[in-house]
Scaffold this active site. Structure first.
Site, PDB file in Angstrom:
ATOM      1  N   HIS A 136      40.908  23.676  32.429  1.00 15.50           N
ATOM      2  CA  HIS A 136      41.723  25.178  32.148  1.00 15.50           C
ATOM      3  C   HIS A 136      42.681  25.120  31.161  1.00 15.50           C
ATOM      4  CE1 HIS A 136      42.863  28.604  35.053  1.00 15.50           C
ATOM      5  NE2 HIS A 136      43.631  28.585  33.941  1.00 15.50           N
ATOM      6  N   LYS A 219      34.169  32.982  30.482  1.00 21.08           N
ATOM      7  CA  LYS A 219      35.469  32.979  31.594  1.00 21.08           C
ATOM      8  C   LYS A 219      35.499  34.418  31.655  1.00 21.08           C
ATOM      9  CE  LYS A 219      39.217  32.361  33.785  1.00 21.08           C
ATOM     10  NZ  LYS A 219      40.452  32.143  33.401  1.00 21.08           N
ATOM     11  N   HIS A 322      51.593  37.005  32.318  1.00 22.05           N
ATOM     12  CA  HIS A 322      50.663  38.071  32.455  1.00 22.05           C
ATOM     13  C   HIS A 322      51.006  39.227  32.086  1.00 22.05           C
ATOM     14  CE1 HIS A 322      47.288  35.804  34.459  1.00 22.05           C
ATOM     15  NE2 HIS A 322      48.452  35.007  35.113  1.00 22.05           N
ATOM     16  N   ASP A 362      45.900  24.616  33.499  1.00 18.16           N
ATOM     17  CA  ASP A 362      46.591  26.034  33.178  1.00 18.16           C
ATOM     18  C   ASP A 362      47.807  26.102  31.944  1.00 18.16           C
ATOM     19  OD1 ASP A 362      46.690  28.920  33.103  1.00 18.16           O
ATOM     20  OD2 ASP A 362      46.981  28.850  35.277  1.00 18.16           O
TER      21      ASP A 362
END
Length: 569
Positions: A136, A219, A322, A362
């Site tokens: 990831h 993905k 984000h 991540d």
């Protein structure tokens, strides 16, 4: 008359043997040697007055006639299949044999022949693991790769193009142009690399183009729109081309709920990222998907393990990653919906049960690329404190628990992404990507990393000193980090279709390129020691998580091992 030696002296000389126990760093985890493949009284060891000398432990056998390139002596191997003491032979960059090394002319039961062409790495007093695999990765900056290597990771799979806004949030390398440039960039790094294309398109041609360009997987990410239709489209292409699909589901439940996503997946194999949900996914109950047989569930390390600081740090991280605005109430609500004490606590237990199968980073997108192995074993430590020994273990050792957790960062991510034929465990014929640990620094700072049979990273002292050990001692790149040695010691993973179409040659790639395979016919039962299928339910009001009717909850830790004791700055 045979010579008798006490256990303590033997362990100090040749490393621990059957029945000896070793503590892992400053945790409460203890492993016990299950078997010793070396021969008492016939061990090989290098040094002045020691065994590996011509006519003694070193034979007259040439490389062409079977002598190995490198022998690792008396290592304590920790892998999913066992915790054993053995010598390891390496030849042509691969693991040649695991067993007893020496000179067959004067020693019995020699599996690994030492000759004049053989280098020696002393494994005595060290734990040896397979290089870890992080599946990831947000390829936001190239400096991640050195940080990961320094922590014991030798394979990184993910997506991105650098610090673009899309890459900061999603692990996608979108389109053939960007995939080509990232494959070319991979030539510079002493790391096995592979790149995911963007899976969010209902037009299959967009996805096929990326697989044909060299993507080793696809993905699906909610920031690009993970709807039932894009899920179906992406899985259709993956099934046709034998690549894995990774998914970050729809936090806002705009296009459907977790049940709709499960229906769209329709029993096909898929790797679910941050399956607890703090990293993203159907709120509040994406966690229940870990009970589906076709789902390969992973965690990312910001929630590993659950501590008193876990919730507090997540909100700001999420807002940045984000591209959210703290002035917009809806953005704040979106972020807060993902951060739930109850599901994070349950995640610890689901890992300990073997219901969650993989841990990844991540990287720079809420996770820390250099802490995958550390966070994994911090979780194992926490669970031992709070849940006691597993039923397969005893008060003497935590072997089963340790093997379960090492699997989460080695063999299981390899199986999930179709590369387990080459990496992910210490087994004969696999690439010699190996990590040496002093037990006191296990899962914190590797002592030495071998990449494709050559030393790529090591703790090293002052280069101007008269010996290698004077300080400052810290991790430094070694010769396999440079020149053609780098090219020949590391590998790039691509789709089989792209290799068949000669993409490596068209792009001028020099690294050996390997096709991923067997990603579509696997399911959770293929994952080692982490294949439990619980029936999970989540209370929509309280967010409490139940497994087969039993509440899963635990308290956060105030203090974790493998932390400030090892990192002073």
């Amino acid at each position: 008359m045979s010579y008798k030696i006490d256990r303590n002296t033997y362990a100090q000389t040749y490393g621990p043997t059957t029945g000896d126990r070793v503590r892992l760093a400053d945790t409460e985890l203890f492993i016990e040697v299950e078997k010793d493949l070396t021969t008492y009284g016939d061990e090989v060891k290098f040094g002045g007055g020691k065994v590996i000398r011509d006519g003694m432990g070193q034979s007259q056998v040439t490389r062409e006639d079977g002598a190995v390139d490198t022998v690792i002596t008396n290592a304590l191997i920790m892998d999913w299949w066992g915790i054993i003491k053995a010598d390891v032979g390496i030849k042509d960059g691969k693991i040649f044999e695991i067993g007893k090394a020496g000179n067959p002319d004067i020693q019995d039961n020699v599996d690994i022949v030492i000759g004049a062409s053989t280098e020696v790495i002393a494994g005595e007093g060290h734990i040896l693991t397979a290089g870890a695999i992080d599946t990831h990765i947000h390829f936001i900056c190239p400096q991640q790769i050195e940080t990961a290597l320094a922590s014991g990771i030798t394979t990184m799979l993910g997506g991105g193009t650098g610090p673009a806004t899309g890459t900061n949030a999603t692990t996608c390398t979108p389109g053939s142009f960007h995939i080509s440039r990232m494959l070319q960039s991979a030539e510079a790094f002493p790391m096995n690399l592979g790149f995911f294309g963007k899976g969010n398109s209902t037009n299959g041609r967009n996805l096929i183009d990326q697989v044909e360009a060299g993507a080793c997987g696809l993905k699906l990410h909610e920031d690009w729109g993970t709807t039932p239709s894009t899920i179906n489209s992406c899985l259709n292409v993956a099934d046709k081309f034998d690549v894995q699909v990774c998914i970050h589901t729809d936090t806002l439940n705009e296009a459907g709920f977790v049940e709709d996503t499960i229906k769209a997946i329709a029993g096909r194999t898929i790797h679910t990222f941050h399956t607890e949900g703090a990293g993203g996914g159907h709120a509040p109950d994406i966690i229940k998907i870990c009970g589906e047989k076709n789902v390969l569930p992973s965690s990312t390390n910001p929630t590993r393990p659950y501590t008193t600081n876990t919730l507090e740090e997540h909100l700001d991280m999420l807002m940045v990653c984000h591209h959210l605005d703290s002035k917009i109430p809806e953005d704040i609500a979106f972020a807060e919906s993902r951060i739930r004490r109850e599901t994070i606590a349950a995640e610890d237990i689901l890992h300990d049960m073997g219901a969650f199968s993989i841990i990844a980073s991540d990287s720079q997108a809420m996770g820390r690329v250099g802490e995958v192995i550390t966070r994994t074993f911090q979780t194992a430590h926490k669970m031992k404190l709070q849940r006691g020994p597993l039923s397969q273990d005893s008060d003497r050792n935590d072997n089963y628990r340790v093997k379960r957790y090492i699997s989460k960062v080695t063999i299981n991510p390899a199986i999930a992404h179709g590369i387990n034929k080459y990496v992910g465990s210490i087994e004969k014929g696999k690439i010699a990507d190996l990590v040496f640990w002093k037990p006191s620094f296990f899962a914190v700072k590797p002592e030495l990393v071998v990449k494709g049979g050559s030393i790529v990273w090591s703790q090293m002292g002052d280069a101007n000193a008269s010996i290698p050990t004077p300080g400052p001692v810290h991790g430094r790149p070694m010769f396999a980090n440079f020149g053609q040695s780098l090219i020949n010691s590391s590998f790039t993973f691509l789709s089989k279709n792209s290799i068949d179409q000669n993409i490596p040659k068209k792009l001028g790639l020099q690294k050996n390129c390997i096709a991923v395979e067997n990603t579509r016919s696997i399911n959770k039962s293929h994952l080692k020691l982490n294949s439990k299928l619980p029936n999970i339910s989540v209370d929509p009001e309280t967010y409490e998580v139940f497994s087969d009717g039993e509440l899963l909850t635990c308290e956060p830790l105030n203090e974790v091992p493998m932390a400030q004791r090892y990192f002073l700055l």
